[in-house]
Structure formats: C-alpha cells, structure tokens
Write an enzyme that holds these catalytic residues in place. Structure first.
Site, PDB file in Angstrom:
ATOM      1  N   HIS A  39      -2.247   7.665  -3.885  1.00  0.00           N
ATOM      2  CA  HIS A  39      -1.732   7.307  -5.078  1.00  0.00           C
ATOM      3  C   HIS A  39      -2.732   7.045  -5.969  1.00  0.00           C
ATOM      4  CE1 HIS A  39      -1.688   3.531  -2.860  1.00  0.00           C
ATOM      5  NE2 HIS A  39      -1.799   2.898  -3.936  1.00  0.00           N
ATOM      6  N   ASP A  88       5.675   1.274 -10.798  1.00  0.00           N
ATOM      7  CA  ASP A  88       5.352   0.184  -9.866  1.00  0.00           C
ATOM      8  C   ASP A  88       5.919  -0.971  -9.883  1.00  0.00           C
ATOM      9  OD1 ASP A  88       1.994  -0.138  -8.546  1.00  0.00           O
ATOM     10  OD2 ASP A  88       3.684  -1.871  -8.684  1.00  0.00           O
ATOM     11  N   HIS A  95      -3.061   5.245  -9.804  1.00  0.00           N
ATOM     12  CA  HIS A  95      -2.370   4.273 -10.696  1.00  0.00           C
ATOM     13  C   HIS A  95      -2.749   4.617 -12.185  1.00  0.00           C
ATOM     14  CE1 HIS A  95      -1.985   0.738  -7.652  1.00  0.00           C
ATOM     15  NE2 HIS A  95      -2.798   1.353  -6.901  1.00  0.00           N
ATOM     16  N   VAL A 107      -0.919   0.338   0.353  1.00  0.00           N
ATOM     17  CA  VAL A 107      -0.031   1.466   0.868  1.00  0.00           C
ATOM     18  C   VAL A 107      -0.754   2.665   1.338  1.00  0.00           C
ATOM     19  CG1 VAL A 107       2.123   2.897   0.185  1.00  0.00           C
ATOM     20  CG2 VAL A 107       1.710   0.614  -0.449  1.00  0.00           C
ATOM     21  N   GLN A 133      -6.358  -1.176  -1.449  1.00  0.00           N
ATOM     22  CA  GLN A 133      -5.260  -0.295  -0.866  1.00  0.00           C
ATOM     23  C   GLN A 133      -4.500  -0.922   0.061  1.00  0.00           C
ATOM     24  OE1 GLN A 133      -6.328   3.701   0.695  1.00  0.00           O
ATOM     25  NE2 GLN A 133      -4.164   4.137   0.507  1.00  0.00           N
TER      26      GLN A 133
HETATM   27  P1  AMP Z   1      -2.410  -0.148  -3.691  1.00  0.00           P
HETATM   28  O1  AMP Z   1      -2.832  -1.614  -3.599  1.00  0.00           O
HETATM   29  O2  AMP Z   1      -3.520   0.507  -4.452  1.00  0.00           O
HETATM   30  O3  AMP Z   1      -2.276   0.506  -2.293  1.00  0.00           O
HETATM   31  O4  AMP Z   1      -1.285  -0.064  -4.582  1.00  0.00           O
HETATM   32  C1  AMP Z   1      -0.049  -0.107  -4.014  1.00  0.00           C
HETATM   33  C2  AMP Z   1       1.210  -0.346  -5.204  1.00  0.00           C
HETATM   34  O5  AMP Z   1       2.369   0.170  -4.804  1.00  0.00           O
HETATM   35  C3  AMP Z   1       1.178  -1.729  -5.687  1.00  0.00           C
HETATM   36  O6  AMP Z   1       0.374  -1.835  -6.962  1.00  0.00           O
HETATM   37  C4  AMP Z   1       2.615  -2.306  -5.479  1.00  0.00           C
HETATM   38  O7  AMP Z   1       3.152  -3.037  -6.374  1.00  0.00           O
HETATM   39  C5  AMP Z   1       3.220  -0.868  -5.301  1.00  0.00           C
HETATM   40  N1  AMP Z   1       4.547  -0.565  -4.586  1.00  0.00           N
HETATM   41  C6  AMP Z   1       4.797  -1.490  -3.409  1.00  0.00           C
HETATM   42  N2  AMP Z   1       5.863  -0.997  -3.036  1.00  0.00           N
HETATM   43  C7  AMP Z   1       6.650  -0.290  -3.946  1.00  0.00           C
HETATM   44  C8  AMP Z   1       7.973   0.186  -4.319  1.00  0.00           C
HETATM   45  N3  AMP Z   1       8.768  -0.012  -3.278  1.00  0.00           N
HETATM   46  N4  AMP Z   1       8.233   0.776  -5.414  1.00  0.00           N
HETATM   47  C9  AMP Z   1       7.131   0.914  -6.462  1.00  0.00           C
HETATM   48  N5  AMP Z   1       6.074   0.439  -6.246  1.00  0.00           N
HETATM   49  C10 AMP Z   1       5.558  -0.071  -5.307  1.00  0.00           C
END
Ligand code: AMP
Length: 113
Positions: free
Chosen positions: A99, A30, A101, A95, A93
């Site tokens: 996924h 992350d 974590h 993205v 969420q």
């Molecule tokens: P969520 O909030 O559960 O959708 O988690 C999305 C996660 O993606 C967050 O912890 C972000 O820090 C992570 N994230 C966003 N962009 C990237 C990236 N380019 N590479 C790695 N992690 C990312």
C-alpha cells in the site's frame, strides 16, 4: 498469499471509506489517520510488500503512483502531499498487502521519524 485486512476490503468483506477504484487498484481512508488527509492506495493484486513485486508488476506500480497523485488532487492537495511505502516489519509495515500512504493537509518534517 494469505488473506489480509486489505484483501477483505477489496472483496467487500469488511467496510472501508473508498474514495477511488478502478480495475487495478483501490483507495480508501486510513482508519487511524496521521494527517487531515490519510488515504491508502492498494493494488487489487495480492503483493505482500514492495520487495515482492516483480518486473512484470512495473506498470502496476506506476499506476499506484499516478493514482495516488490523482487522488491527492481530488482531495484538494494536488501539489502538497507526501507518499510513504513501509516495506517490512522493521520499517513499520503492519498490513502485508502492498500500500501507498497518501498524507496531506499539514506540514511534514524531514527526515521522517
Ligand atoms: P503500514 O503500517 O504501513 O502497514 O500501514 C497500515 C495502515 O493500515 C495503518 O496506517 C492503519 O491505520 C491502516 N489500517 C489498518 N486497518 C485498516 C482498516 N480496516 N481500514 C483502513 N485502514 C486500516
């Protein structure tokens, strides 16, 4: 499904620190870690969130969990890690590509915030 940051990582259009890959999934660190180890495990198949997964995705969902366990072990935290799946904007969420974590390397409180 529309393109997301994570589909771009799968397609190598943007860089990521990839720690594991197989034909079904990818795991990478992350970019904004919330623990000493913070890794995301994602399916290569485009599924926006857990509630969009179908019965036919059951084996894939199981594979994400066994992969998370394997990656945690690879990182040296085989029996002390937390898995989180945020489902929908109200849960946090951000993205919209499913996924898991993996968080490890510190203690975690319960209930989660
Ligand atoms: P969520 O909030 O559960 O959708 O988690 C999305 C996660 O993606 C967050 O912890 C972000 O820090 C992570 N994230 C966003 N962009 C990237 C990236 N380019 N590479 C790695 N992690 C990312």
């Amino acid at each position: 499904m529309s393109e997301t940051l994570f589909s771009k990582i799968i397609n190598r259009e943007i860089p990521a620190d990839i720690v594991y890959e197989d034909e079904q999934c990818l795991a990478f660190r992350d970019v904004n870690p919330q623990a000493p180890v913070h890794i995301l495990v994602i399916p290569k198949k485009s599924i926006a969130m857990l509630t969009d997964a179908m019965e036919t995705d059951e084996a894939l969902l199981g594979h994400l969990l066994t992969t998370a366990s394997k990656v945690a072990k690879q990182e040296g935290f085989g029996d002390a890690f937390r898995l989180v799946v945020n489902n929908g904007a109200d849960s946090g969420q951000t993205v919209f590509h499913l996924h898991v974590h993996i968080l490890a390397g510190r203690s975690f409180s319960w209930p989660p915030g």
